[in-house]
Design a protein around this motif. Structure first.
Motif, PDB file in Angstrom:
ATOM      1  N   ARG A 207       6.012 -10.126   9.331  1.00  0.00           N
ATOM      2  CA  ARG A 207       4.839  -9.892   8.344  1.00  0.00           C
ATOM      3  C   ARG A 207       3.565 -10.401   8.744  1.00  0.00           C
ATOM      4  O   ARG A 207       2.819 -10.987   7.998  1.00  0.00           O
ATOM      5  N   THR A 208       3.241  -9.930   9.950  1.00  0.00           N
ATOM      6  CA  THR A 208       2.184 -10.417  10.594  1.00  0.00           C
ATOM      7  C   THR A 208       1.541  -9.417  11.446  1.00  0.00           C
ATOM      8  O   THR A 208       2.141  -8.271  11.786  1.00  0.00           O
ATOM      9  N   CYS A 209       0.052  -9.525  11.219  1.00  0.00           N
ATOM     10  CA  CYS A 209      -0.671  -8.597  12.242  1.00  0.00           C
ATOM     11  C   CYS A 209      -1.837  -9.352  12.898  1.00  0.00           C
ATOM     12  O   CYS A 209      -2.385 -10.258  12.191  1.00  0.00           O
ATOM     13  N   THR A 210      -2.344  -8.620  13.938  1.00  0.00           N
ATOM     14  CA  THR A 210      -3.405  -9.415  14.734  1.00  0.00           C
ATOM     15  C   THR A 210      -4.812  -8.977  14.354  1.00  0.00           C
ATOM     16  O   THR A 210      -5.951  -9.485  14.851  1.00  0.00           O
ATOM     17  N   CYS A 211      -4.917  -8.041  13.122  1.00  0.00           N
ATOM     18  CA  CYS A 211      -6.082  -7.620  12.753  1.00  0.00           C
ATOM     19  C   CYS A 211      -6.938  -8.722  12.063  1.00  0.00           C
ATOM     20  O   CYS A 211      -6.138  -9.856  11.417  1.00  0.00           O
ATOM     21  N   PRO A 212      -8.262  -8.890  11.896  1.00  0.00           N
ATOM     22  CA  PRO A 212      -9.072  -9.937  11.163  1.00  0.00           C
ATOM     23  C   PRO A 212      -8.394 -10.208   9.717  1.00  0.00           C
ATOM     24  O   PRO A 212      -8.411 -11.247   9.119  1.00  0.00           O
ATOM     25  N   ASP A 213      -8.353  -9.023   8.961  1.00  0.00           N
ATOM     26  CA  ASP A 213      -7.905  -9.053   7.567  1.00  0.00           C
ATOM     27  C   ASP A 213      -6.581  -9.835   7.419  1.00  0.00           C
ATOM     28  O   ASP A 213      -6.539 -10.382   6.420  1.00  0.00           O
ATOM     29  N   HIS A 214      -5.836  -9.731   8.240  1.00  0.00           N
ATOM     30  CA  HIS A 214      -4.442 -10.438   8.151  1.00  0.00           C
ATOM     31  C   HIS A 214      -4.499 -11.942   8.963  1.00  0.00           C
ATOM     32  O   HIS A 214      -4.181 -13.086   8.118  1.00  0.00           O
ATOM     33  N   SER A 215      -5.123 -12.093  10.007  1.00  0.00           N
ATOM     34  CA  SER A 215      -5.332 -13.226  10.892  1.00  0.00           C
ATOM     35  C   SER A 215      -6.073 -14.566  10.035  1.00  0.00           C
ATOM     36  O   SER A 215      -5.878 -15.439  10.063  1.00  0.00           O
ATOM     37  N   ILE A 216      -7.380 -13.905   9.420  1.00  0.00           N
ATOM     38  CA  ILE A 216      -8.229 -14.665   8.512  1.00  0.00           C
ATOM     39  C   ILE A 216      -7.846 -14.724   7.353  1.00  0.00           C
ATOM     40  O   ILE A 216      -8.057 -16.058   7.044  1.00  0.00           O
ATOM     41  N   ARG A 217      -7.653 -13.834   6.489  1.00  0.00           N
ATOM     42  CA  ARG A 217      -7.433 -13.889   5.341  1.00  0.00           C
ATOM     43  C   ARG A 217      -6.109 -13.928   4.691  1.00  0.00           C
ATOM     44  O   ARG A 217      -5.805 -14.222   3.583  1.00  0.00           O
ATOM     45  N   GLY A 218      -5.063 -13.848   5.492  1.00  0.00           N
ATOM     46  CA  GLY A 218      -3.741 -13.818   5.209  1.00  0.00           C
ATOM     47  C   GLY A 218      -3.327 -12.571   4.471  1.00  0.00           C
ATOM     48  O   GLY A 218      -2.310 -12.709   3.673  1.00  0.00           O
ATOM     49  N   SER A 219      -3.833 -11.558   4.297  1.00  0.00           N
ATOM     50  CA  SER A 219      -3.734 -10.428   3.547  1.00  0.00           C
ATOM     51  C   SER A 219      -2.826  -9.519   4.298  1.00  0.00           C
ATOM     52  O   SER A 219      -2.306  -9.618   5.312  1.00  0.00           O
ATOM     53  N   ARG A 220      -1.721  -9.014   3.299  1.00  0.00           N
ATOM     54  CA  ARG A 220      -0.889  -7.893   3.718  1.00  0.00           C
ATOM     55  C   ARG A 220      -1.824  -6.749   3.794  1.00  0.00           C
ATOM     56  O   ARG A 220      -1.979  -5.888   3.084  1.00  0.00           O
ATOM     57  N   CYS A 221      -2.075  -6.561   5.312  1.00  0.00           N
ATOM     58  CA  CYS A 221      -3.212  -5.514   5.673  1.00  0.00           C
ATOM     59  C   CYS A 221      -2.711  -4.266   5.517  1.00  0.00           C
ATOM     60  O   CYS A 221      -1.544  -4.052   5.426  1.00  0.00           O
TER      61      CYS A 221
ATOM     62  N   ASP B 249      -2.787  10.361  -2.795  1.00  0.00           N
ATOM     63  CA  ASP B 249      -3.321  10.581  -4.049  1.00  0.00           C
ATOM     64  C   ASP B 249      -2.337   9.400  -4.934  1.00  0.00           C
ATOM     65  O   ASP B 249      -1.123   9.292  -4.447  1.00  0.00           O
ATOM     66  N   GLY B 250      -3.190   8.972  -5.777  1.00  0.00           N
ATOM     67  CA  GLY B 250      -2.312   7.849  -6.905  1.00  0.00           C
ATOM     68  C   GLY B 250      -2.417   6.488  -6.150  1.00  0.00           C
ATOM     69  O   GLY B 250      -1.627   5.580  -7.007  1.00  0.00           O
ATOM     70  N   TYR B 251      -2.804   6.434  -5.081  1.00  0.00           N
ATOM     71  CA  TYR B 251      -2.785   5.056  -4.467  1.00  0.00           C
ATOM     72  C   TYR B 251      -4.206   4.229  -4.599  1.00  0.00           C
ATOM     73  O   TYR B 251      -5.138   5.151  -4.304  1.00  0.00           O
ATOM     74  N   THR B 252      -4.201   2.974  -4.418  1.00  0.00           N
ATOM     75  CA  THR B 252      -5.404   2.467  -4.281  1.00  0.00           C
ATOM     76  C   THR B 252      -5.606   1.289  -3.726  1.00  0.00           C
ATOM     77  O   THR B 252      -4.295   0.843  -3.232  1.00  0.00           O
ATOM     78  N   GLY B 253      -6.922   0.726  -3.307  1.00  0.00           N
ATOM     79  CA  GLY B 253      -6.958  -0.346  -2.423  1.00  0.00           C
ATOM     80  C   GLY B 253      -6.256  -0.535  -1.019  1.00  0.00           C
ATOM     81  O   GLY B 253      -6.431   0.924  -0.397  1.00  0.00           O
ATOM     82  N   ARG B 254      -5.752  -1.315  -0.467  1.00  0.00           N
ATOM     83  CA  ARG B 254      -5.017  -1.272   0.856  1.00  0.00           C
ATOM     84  C   ARG B 254      -4.170  -0.383   0.861  1.00  0.00           C
ATOM     85  O   ARG B 254      -3.829   0.287   2.079  1.00  0.00           O
ATOM     86  N   SER B 255      -3.355  -0.189  -0.340  1.00  0.00           N
ATOM     87  CA  SER B 255      -2.198   0.955   0.099  1.00  0.00           C
ATOM     88  C   SER B 255      -2.911   2.157   0.074  1.00  0.00           C
ATOM     89  O   SER B 255      -2.067   2.926   0.902  1.00  0.00           O
ATOM     90  N   ARG B 256      -3.959   2.451  -0.345  1.00  0.00           N
ATOM     91  CA  ARG B 256      -4.457   3.723  -0.100  1.00  0.00           C
ATOM     92  C   ARG B 256      -5.129   3.963   1.117  1.00  0.00           C
ATOM     93  O   ARG B 256      -4.967   4.914   2.073  1.00  0.00           O
ATOM     94  N   ARG B 257      -5.812   2.795   1.706  1.00  0.00           N
ATOM     95  CA  ARG B 257      -6.241   2.950   2.957  1.00  0.00           C
ATOM     96  C   ARG B 257      -5.251   3.194   4.121  1.00  0.00           C
ATOM     97  O   ARG B 257      -5.272   3.401   5.170  1.00  0.00           O
ATOM     98  N   ALA B 258      -4.015   2.488   3.912  1.00  0.00           N
ATOM     99  CA  ALA B 258      -3.113   2.567   4.772  1.00  0.00           C
ATOM    100  C   ALA B 258      -2.540   3.896   4.765  1.00  0.00           C
ATOM    101  O   ALA B 258      -1.825   4.202   6.071  1.00  0.00           O
TER     102      ALA B 258
END
Length: 229
Positions: free
Chosen positions: A63-77, A23-32
């Protein structure tokens, strides 16, 4: 073999994916938080994150992850975020630490990966210079050394194990030995510790009760040399 006052317990790590309050979180923070995940530490300080859609490896320090969101987009997944959350909340050990169990109460605790022997949690750990009370005699002592030797392994000068003494019968054989000196035998005229008078005694950890955050004036400088003796 004596019976432990508080038998040791296994760390009992989680084995199923879980969610966290979101509750109170949005985006990737909420999904996390909202998405079911299982975080497991690896021996190389990285973490495996199991999700309903795949399994990924997170390097928190890098600060790395093997998921596509990080590997391809460079996002803090969401996986990086979830590991950071679980480390902050004490759910998994931080890099450089491992999970252990307190030898006194069995509570889960995190210790350096290089630590060996029985361990203590924050509630029961003591440090050199701490003032403690002997539960058997009521006398006060100053801690001079914290060892990683079990009470049924550490011996006195005559070869007797610490656990074998009758007065230690109510304390755990598996507990680490704490070495200390009786306060009333080492006080200097000015109230500080006189290192020349030190005579150390070994105790199972739970026999000594820490007296809050009290430390003895002059103790640290005088006792540091004994900590590694």
């Amino acid at each position: 073999m004596t019976q432990a006052r508080n038998p040791p317990a296994s760390p009992n790590p989680a084995s199923a994916k879980t969610t966290l309050p979101s509750d109170g979180y949005t985006g990737r923070s909420r999904r996390a938080r909202a998405e079911p995940m299982l975080v497991r530490p690896l021996r190389d300080d990285r973490y495996v994150v199991e999700t309903d859609h795949g399994t990924y490896v997170v390097d928190l320090d890098g600060r790395t992850c093997t998921c596509p969101d990080h590997s391809i987009r460079g996002s803090r997944c969401k996986h990086l975020r979830r590991v950071a959350i679980e480390v902050t909340e004490g759910r998994v050990p931080p890099p450089g630490k491992r999970t252990s169990a307190c030898a006194v109460c069995g509570r889960r605790t995190f210790v350096a990966v290089t630590e060996i022997g029985p361990q203590l949690c924050e509630r029961h750990e003591v440090a050199v210079g701490d003032l403690v009370r002997d539960r058997e005699t009521g006398r006060r002592l100053i801690v001079t050394r914290v060892t990683n030797r079990r009470a049924d392994e550490a011996t006195t000068d005559d070869g007797t194990t610490i656990a074998a003494y009758e007065t230690n019968g109510d304390y755990g054989d598996h507990e680490p030995v704490i070495e200390a000196v009786y306060l009333d035998s080492v006080r200097g005229l000015d109230g500080s510790v006189d290192a020349s008078e030190l005579k150390r005694y070994g105790f199972p950890a739970s026999r000594l009760r820490r007296l809050g955050s009290e430390r003895v004036r002059g103790a640290q400088a005088s006792l540091d040399a004994f900590a590694g003796a």
